[in-house]
Design an enzyme around this catalytic site. Structure first.
Site, PDB file in Angstrom:
ATOM      1  N   GLU A 127     -18.559  -0.331 -13.936  1.00 63.15           N
ATOM      2  CA  GLU A 127     -17.093  -0.298 -13.998  1.00 63.15           C
ATOM      3  C   GLU A 127     -16.534  -1.695 -13.701  1.00 63.15           C
ATOM      4  O   GLU A 127     -15.573  -1.870 -12.940  1.00 63.15           O
ATOM      5  CB  GLU A 127     -16.523   0.729 -13.013  1.00 63.15           C
ATOM      6  CG  GLU A 127     -15.121   1.188 -13.343  1.00 63.15           C
ATOM      7  CD  GLU A 127     -14.640   2.307 -12.412  1.00 63.15           C
ATOM      8  OE1 GLU A 127     -14.910   3.491 -12.710  1.00 63.15           O
ATOM      9  OE2 GLU A 127     -14.034   1.984 -11.380  1.00 63.15           O
ATOM     10  N   HIS A 149      -5.897  14.201   0.167  1.00 59.27           N
ATOM     11  CA  HIS A 149      -6.970  13.277   0.553  1.00 59.27           C
ATOM     12  C   HIS A 149      -7.129  13.265   2.072  1.00 59.27           C
ATOM     13  O   HIS A 149      -6.163  13.500   2.800  1.00 59.27           O
ATOM     14  CB  HIS A 149      -6.572  11.885   0.042  1.00 59.27           C
ATOM     15  CG  HIS A 149      -7.680  10.889   0.013  1.00 59.27           C
ATOM     16  ND1 HIS A 149      -8.101  10.214   1.132  1.00 59.27           N
ATOM     17  CD2 HIS A 149      -8.452  10.441  -1.003  1.00 59.27           C
ATOM     18  CE1 HIS A 149      -9.074   9.388   0.807  1.00 59.27           C
ATOM     19  NE2 HIS A 149      -9.319   9.510  -0.498  1.00 59.27           N
ATOM     20  N   HIS A 164      -3.375   8.733  -2.953  1.00 59.88           N
ATOM     21  CA  HIS A 164      -3.992   8.226  -1.717  1.00 59.88           C
ATOM     22  C   HIS A 164      -3.923   6.710  -1.577  1.00 59.88           C
ATOM     23  O   HIS A 164      -4.369   6.160  -0.590  1.00 59.88           O
ATOM     24  CB  HIS A 164      -5.459   8.648  -1.645  1.00 59.88           C
ATOM     25  CG  HIS A 164      -6.332   7.981  -2.675  1.00 59.88           C
ATOM     26  ND1 HIS A 164      -6.422   8.434  -3.965  1.00 59.88           N
ATOM     27  CD2 HIS A 164      -7.128   6.899  -2.608  1.00 59.88           C
ATOM     28  CE1 HIS A 164      -7.248   7.663  -4.637  1.00 59.88           C
ATOM     29  NE2 HIS A 164      -7.697   6.714  -3.847  1.00 59.88           N
ATOM     30  N   GLU A 197      -8.303  -2.823  -3.888  1.00 64.33           N
ATOM     31  CA  GLU A 197      -9.281  -2.644  -4.971  1.00 64.33           C
ATOM     32  C   GLU A 197      -9.288  -3.810  -5.963  1.00 64.33           C
ATOM     33  O   GLU A 197     -10.346  -4.195  -6.464  1.00 64.33           O
ATOM     34  CB  GLU A 197      -9.027  -1.322  -5.699  1.00 64.33           C
ATOM     35  CG  GLU A 197      -9.360  -0.074  -4.869  1.00 64.33           C
ATOM     36  CD  GLU A 197      -8.278   0.319  -3.878  1.00 64.33           C
ATOM     37  OE1 GLU A 197      -7.204  -0.325  -3.848  1.00 64.33           O
ATOM     38  OE2 GLU A 197      -8.502   1.274  -3.107  1.00 64.33           O
ATOM     39  N   ASP A 205     -14.665  -0.496  -7.137  1.00 63.89           N
ATOM     40  CA  ASP A 205     -13.824  -1.452  -6.423  1.00 63.89           C
ATOM     41  C   ASP A 205     -13.585  -1.090  -4.968  1.00 63.89           C
ATOM     42  O   ASP A 205     -12.605  -1.524  -4.370  1.00 63.89           O
ATOM     43  CB  ASP A 205     -12.482  -1.549  -7.147  1.00 63.89           C
ATOM     44  CG  ASP A 205     -11.882  -0.172  -7.398  1.00 63.89           C
ATOM     45  OD1 ASP A 205     -12.252   0.769  -6.690  1.00 63.89           O
ATOM     46  OD2 ASP A 205     -11.043  -0.043  -8.312  1.00 63.89           O
ATOM     47  N   ARG A 236      -3.463   2.919  -0.749  1.00 62.62           N
ATOM     48  CA  ARG A 236      -2.918   2.238   0.440  1.00 62.62           C
ATOM     49  C   ARG A 236      -1.548   1.618   0.200  1.00 62.62           C
ATOM     50  O   ARG A 236      -0.686   1.656   1.065  1.00 62.62           O
ATOM     51  CB  ARG A 236      -3.889   1.121   0.864  1.00 62.62           C
ATOM     52  CG  ARG A 236      -4.984   1.574   1.786  1.00 62.62           C
ATOM     53  CD  ARG A 236      -5.892   0.397   2.151  1.00 62.62           C
ATOM     54  NE  ARG A 236      -6.636   0.661   3.369  1.00 62.62           N
ATOM     55  CZ  ARG A 236      -7.640   1.515   3.475  1.00 62.62           C
ATOM     56  NH1 ARG A 236      -8.012   2.220   2.422  1.00 62.62           N
ATOM     57  NH2 ARG A 236      -8.255   1.678   4.623  1.00 62.62           N
TER      58      ARG A 236
END
Ligand code: UD1
Ligand code: UDP
Length: 412
Positions: free
Chosen positions: A120, A244, A211, A134, A98, A213
């Site tokens: 996936e 990250h 991590h 995503e 994604d 957003r």
């Protein structure tokens, strides 16, 4: 005629999850001509993984910019992957997951009228902004996809509910379990790794990553403060937090947690180091998709630092809990596992519900059959089935304990 396949990767999890698919394709070289396209969405974090898996990209694009925006990144991936398609002329483009690389590469393939195989596929949180971007990326990729490699029956059902024909979906399991199984038995030491300075005393290790957003800013700050609370409450724990490389994540984490006793911030770990840490830890706090799928292999309880997940299987199996990002919830849920042995053991049982180590084989076999126009893409009995759900441990009730004590006393 060989089937010409492009496998596109751009970020760390894509490399980890595509590694064995690429190896399988290359092993069957009499059938497949394979090109690996590395968009360069990540560099340092991805290049480490490629070295480990001995994957040399055939097309190395260079899209990453410091603190990149989604639109500019998407535009660069679209343009460069379209060029790679024109040069290689694939029959199918395989994308994973994604990310912007996955979505924009699917779009590039579609514009070139090349079939897309989405690995996936079918994960859905049901909320377009969680995780962002995503959830949007994977839904958009589905629309352009010819073969949907759904990891579980649940993800297949999500696709069926959106009108995808069943004949275009193969339930494969998640390839991350293949990678874990292939690597996790390698001998490993923490010497000369970013983990070297962490004392191996009796302290329980709490592994943390984050991590996403949608968590930048106050959620991320809450999480950092919760970690400080936990350290104060539990003198026997250490937090290990590989941070990250996204600068938005780093700014908050470094500002709040740097130089805190028993909180060990490290650079992103190489995959083998990370898996070794996962094996050694007591429990995991994470918002990562991949880590939610990996932790059950080692029976490590996961507290998911998100409001929703598109990977509910582990929580359905009792191996994970979705706890959000509030400081109070993080402290109380972690506290429960750190202090209540029964609660901890309840979350440490069962088989990994995401895969059985054979997902890459299923994917490559289905691509081969698709190319030969065979149906079904994979026989139903060869597709991935969920392992049995772990039974909640049956604890002795107070009455049973009292009855047992009476019986023992009677014998004395
Ligand atoms: C990306 C994916 C996310 C995935 C995550 C896996 C998108 C929009 N996001 O998030 O879905 O879960 O990767 O880790 O596709 N950077 C470096 N070096 C690196 C990697 C990143 O310096 O090796 C920095 C750069 O400043 C870059 C920034 O991180 O601009 C953001 O990278 P980006 O790929 O846009 O987003 P991630 O947060 O990494
Ligand atoms: N990982 C790693 N080193 C780290 C942290 C994670 O190799 O320091 C691996 C982890 O085992 C998993 C993948 O990276 O396979 C997950 O990547 P990430 O959390 O960045 O992305 P997501 O899965 O959320 O998209």
């Amino acid at each position: 005629m060989k089937c010409r396949v492009i496998a596109v990767l751009g970020t760390r999890p894509e490399a980890i999850k595509l590694a064995l698919v690429i190896h399988q394709l290359r092993q069957r070289s009499e059938e497949f001509e394979t090109a690996v396209v590395h968009t360069g969405q990540h560099r340092t974090m991805l290049d480490n993984a490629l070295k480990l898996f001995k994957i040399k990209p055939d097309f190395l694009l260079d899209v990453m910019r410091p603190n990149q925006t989604l639109s500019s990144l998407t535009a660069r991936v679209l343009d460069t992957v379209e060029n790679a398609c024109h040069q290689f002329e694939p029959n199918i483009v395989l994308v994973q997951g994604d990310t912007t690389t996955a979505f924009a590469s699917a779009l590039a393939a579609y514009y070139c009228k090349v079939a897309v195989g989405h690995i996936e596929a079918g994960l859905r949180s049901g909320d377009l902004y969680n995780p962002f971007p995503e959830e949007g990326n994977r839904r958009l990729a589905s629309v352009m996809t010819e073969i949907h490699f759904a990891p579980t029956a649940l993800s297949r059902d999500n696709l069926l509910a959106e009108g995808v024909p069943g004949g275009k979906i193969v339930v494969t399991g998640n390839t991350v379990v293949d990678t874990l199984r292939a690597l996790s038995d390698l001998p490993h030491s923490w010497e000369n790794t970013p983990l070297a300075g962490i004392p191996r005393d009796d302290g329980r290790l709490v592994l943390v990553t984050s991590h996403r957003r949608e968590s930048w800013g106050s959620d991320q700050e809450n999480m950092c403060l919760a970690l400080k609370d936990l350290i104060q409450k539990h003198p026997d724990i250490r937090v290990v937090y590989p941070v990250h490389m996204n600068p938005n994540v780093r700014a908050t984490v470094n500002a709040l947690l740097q130089d805190t006793d028993r909180i060990h911030l490290t650079e992103p770990l190489g995959y083998i180091d990370f898996v070794s840490l996962l094996r050694s830890c007591f429990m995991v706090l994470t918002d990562s998709g991949g880590i939610q799928e990996e932790a059950p292999t080692f029976r490590k309880p996961v507290l998911v630092l998100r409001k929703v997940t598109e990977r509910p299987e582990a929580s359905q199996f009792g191996m994970a809990r979705i706890i959000g990002m509030s400081r109070e919830a993080i402290v109380s849920e972690a506290d429960r596992l750190l202090t209540n042995t029964d609660a901890y053991e309840d979350m440490s049982e069962g088989e990994n519900p995401y895969g059985d180590g054979h997902s890459s084989e299923r994917i490559v076999e289905a691509v081969s059959r698709w190319h030969q126009r065979k149906t079904p893409l994979l026989d139903a009995e060869k597709q991935f089935k969920l392992p049995p759900r772990p039974q909640p441990r049956r604890r002795k009730s107070d009455l049973e304990v009292a009855a047992a004590k009476t019986a023992v006393a009677g014998k004395e």
